[in-house]
Design an enzyme around this catalytic site. Structure first.
Site, PDB file in Angstrom:
ATOM      1  N   ARG A  57       0.852  -1.189   0.000  1.00 27.86           N
ATOM      2  CA  ARG A  57       0.000   0.000   0.000  1.00 27.86           C
ATOM      3  C   ARG A  57       0.884   1.234   0.000  1.00 27.86           C
ATOM      4  O   ARG A  57       2.100   1.148   0.139  1.00 27.86           O
ATOM      5  CB  ARG A  57      -1.026  -0.014   1.149  1.00 27.86           C
ATOM      6  N   GLY A  58       0.224   2.412  -0.171  1.00 25.91           N
ATOM      7  CA  GLY A  58       0.983   3.638  -0.373  1.00 25.91           C
ATOM      8  C   GLY A  58       1.056   3.856  -1.880  1.00 25.91           C
ATOM      9  O   GLY A  58       1.379   2.923  -2.629  1.00 25.91           O
ATOM     10  N   ARG A 100      -7.791  -0.709  -6.572  1.00 28.08           N
ATOM     11  CA  ARG A 100      -8.044   0.419  -5.673  1.00 28.08           C
ATOM     12  C   ARG A 100      -8.195   1.675  -6.526  1.00 28.08           C
ATOM     13  O   ARG A 100      -7.438   1.865  -7.481  1.00 28.08           O
ATOM     14  CB  ARG A 100      -6.891   0.616  -4.659  1.00 28.08           C
ATOM     15  N   GLN A 209      -1.928   2.518   9.969  1.00 31.74           N
ATOM     16  CA  GLN A 209      -0.671   2.596   9.206  1.00 31.74           C
ATOM     17  C   GLN A 209       0.372   3.432   9.937  1.00 31.74           C
ATOM     18  O   GLN A 209       1.569   3.232   9.763  1.00 31.74           O
ATOM     19  CB  GLN A 209      -0.927   3.203   7.807  1.00 31.74           C
ATOM     20  N   ASP A 250      -2.214  10.722  -2.242  1.00 34.09           N
ATOM     21  CA  ASP A 250      -2.579   9.656  -3.194  1.00 34.09           C
ATOM     22  C   ASP A 250      -2.970  10.200  -4.551  1.00 34.09           C
ATOM     23  O   ASP A 250      -2.888   9.497  -5.564  1.00 34.09           O
ATOM     24  CB  ASP A 250      -3.726   8.813  -2.634  1.00 34.09           C
ATOM     25  N   ASN A 260      -5.438  12.266   0.612  1.00 40.05           N
ATOM     26  CA  ASN A 260      -4.527  11.403   1.382  1.00 40.05           C
ATOM     27  C   ASN A 260      -5.377  10.640   2.394  1.00 40.05           C
ATOM     28  O   ASN A 260      -6.603  10.803   2.469  1.00 40.05           O
ATOM     29  CB  ASN A 260      -3.438  12.237   2.067  1.00 40.05           C
TER      30      ASN A 260
HETATM   31  O1  MRU Z   1      -4.627   3.149   2.295  1.00 39.19           O
HETATM   32  P1  MRU Z   1      -3.146   3.373   2.171  1.00 39.19           P
HETATM   33  O2  MRU Z   1      -2.369   2.837   3.314  1.00 39.19           O
HETATM   34  O3  MRU Z   1      -2.629   2.909   0.825  1.00 39.19           O
HETATM   35  O4  MRU Z   1      -2.998   4.955   2.192  1.00 39.19           O
HETATM   36  C1  MRU Z   1      -1.713   5.472   1.985  1.00 39.19           C
HETATM   37  C2  MRU Z   1      -1.604   6.939   2.151  1.00 39.19           C
HETATM   38  O5  MRU Z   1      -2.576   7.622   2.366  1.00 39.19           O
HETATM   39  C3  MRU Z   1      -0.241   7.534   1.959  1.00 39.19           C
HETATM   40  O6  MRU Z   1      -0.086   8.673   2.731  1.00 39.19           O
HETATM   41  C4  MRU Z   1      -0.047   7.918   0.478  1.00 39.19           C
HETATM   42  O7  MRU Z   1      -0.351   6.840  -0.366  1.00 39.19           O
HETATM   43  C5  MRU Z   1       1.349   8.378   0.194  1.00 39.19           C
HETATM   44  S1  MRU Z   1       2.537   7.084   0.284  1.00 39.19           S
HETATM   45  C6  MRU Z   1       4.040   7.774  -0.137  1.00 39.19           C
END
Ligand code: MRU
Length: 359
Positions: A57-58, A100, A209, A250, A260
């Protein structure tokens, strides 16, 4: 599946082993911080599931994993005609695109592979050559992200003064990218520069997270950090402990509105109320200039079980109605600057976004 000691191992969040017939190895982030488990992805379904279930993820990491996922997904079609190989390619790309919706890096990476396919086909290349070119492109995206993270770290560190307290939300660290993160790249760089920073880590409900991943990365690097529950941020700011907020993103619209992890918008409002600069750190691949404002950013809705049965324990009545948006959008006017690999966009205006993205 292989395991390692999460306290001592140097994690490589994403790895591709072998050539076009190889496989993708990912850290299963859902098992951290207790177990460092690597999962082998030998088919595209495993990659899709890993993205959907946040094992990887990220935003940047999702894009990199999906690019390798295409390479793996094409392995069942290498004996086929070019026409059938191409049909399979589009099927694999569409399938991964459905994992996603919010992180635009996923679609950005898939678009790059589509362009690679089209160019190779145009050049009259064979199925085998096209497959190799897709792997080369995935490897390029992966390697490039390392350089991008380092540059974000360097630019962001210029905004941070010695002794700063920095609050972050979710995980925009090494686990979310090729190796150094975006928001955390700034903190890693400041730490390398002996700036004596202290990081406040929002735990980041509902999937934690912040506490599971960001706190783990900071502890591993021995960077002074304090974990707080999300609802403590206002108090910590009021006590004067926070000099800057930095999070990842994101998807960033053309006017700078930034999606985000859910809760980021609230943190930005709190920062504004306390006169603290709020920064986004993100690569250019996170910008979506087709969207004039954040209104158009698709927000992923996730399963109620993540809230009712968070971390495997029931904490709400099983049949209660739940609303579980995974992201929110912070309006550009709350953002002091967007830290990119090409420099810092500040003030955050459509003109400045356009100029830096095009530079
Ligand atoms: O649901 P996630 O854990 O994928 O969400 C991730 C985030 O919101 C991060 O802050 C974003 O993707 C930036 S990662 C460099």
């Amino acid at each position: 599946m292989t395991t390692a000691n999460p306290q001592t191992a140097a994690p490589d969040p994403i790895r591709f082993v072998g050539e076009t017939d190889g496989h993708l190895v990912l850290i299963d982030q859902t098992q951290l911080p207790v177990d460092l488990i690597y999962i082998d992805c030998r088919d595209v379904e495993t990659v899709w599931e890993a993205i959907k279930m946040l094992r990887v993820r990220g935003a940047p990491a999702i894009g990199i994993a999906a690019a390798y996922g295409v390479v793996v997904g094409m392995q069942t079609a290498t004996e086929k005609s070019l026409e059938d190989f191409e049909a399979r390619f589009h099927e694999v790309v569409e399938y991964l695109a459905g994992s996603r919706p919010t992180a635009v890096n996923l679609f950005w990476a898939l678009d790059r592979l589509k362009a690679t396919f089209a160019a190779e086909k145009e050049a009259g290349k064979s199925v085998s050559d096209i497959h190799s070119a897709l792997l080369a492109e995935a490897r390029f995206i992966h390697e490039d992200d390392r350089q991008v993270c380092r540059a974000i770290g360097r630019h962001g560190a210029e905004l941070i003064e010695p002794g700063f307290g920095i609050l972050t939300h979710c995980n925009a660290g090494g686990l979310a990218t090729a190796d150094y993160g975006t928001a955390l790249a700034v903190m890693f760089t400041c730490h390398d520069q002996d700036k004596g920073i202290h990081v406040y880590v929002d735990e980041t409900r509902p999937l934690l997270q912040g506490s599971r991943l960001t706190a783990w990365e900071l502890v591993q690097r021995e960077i002074p950090a304090t974990l707080i529950c999300d609802n403590m941020a206002a108090q910590v700011m009021k006590e004067g402990r926070v000099n800057a907020v930095i999070t990842g993103a994101d998807r960033i619209a053309a006017n700078g509105d930034s999606a985000n992890k859910i809760g980021t918008y609230g943190v930005a409002l709190l920062a504004k109320a306390h006169g603290i600069p709020f920064y986004i750190a993100a690569p250019i691949s996170t910008f979506d200039l087709t969207l004039p404002t954040g209104e158009g950013i698709p927000i992923e809705q996730r399963d109620a079980v993540e809230i009712i049965h968070g971390m495997g324990k029931q904490t709400a009545p099983a049949n209660v109605h739940v609303y579980n948006p995974a992201f929110d959008v912070t309006p550009a006017e709350l953002i002091a600057g967007i830290i990119t690999e090409k420099g810092v966009i500040s003030p955050v205006t459509p003109e400045n976004v356009a100029q830096v993205v095009a530079s």
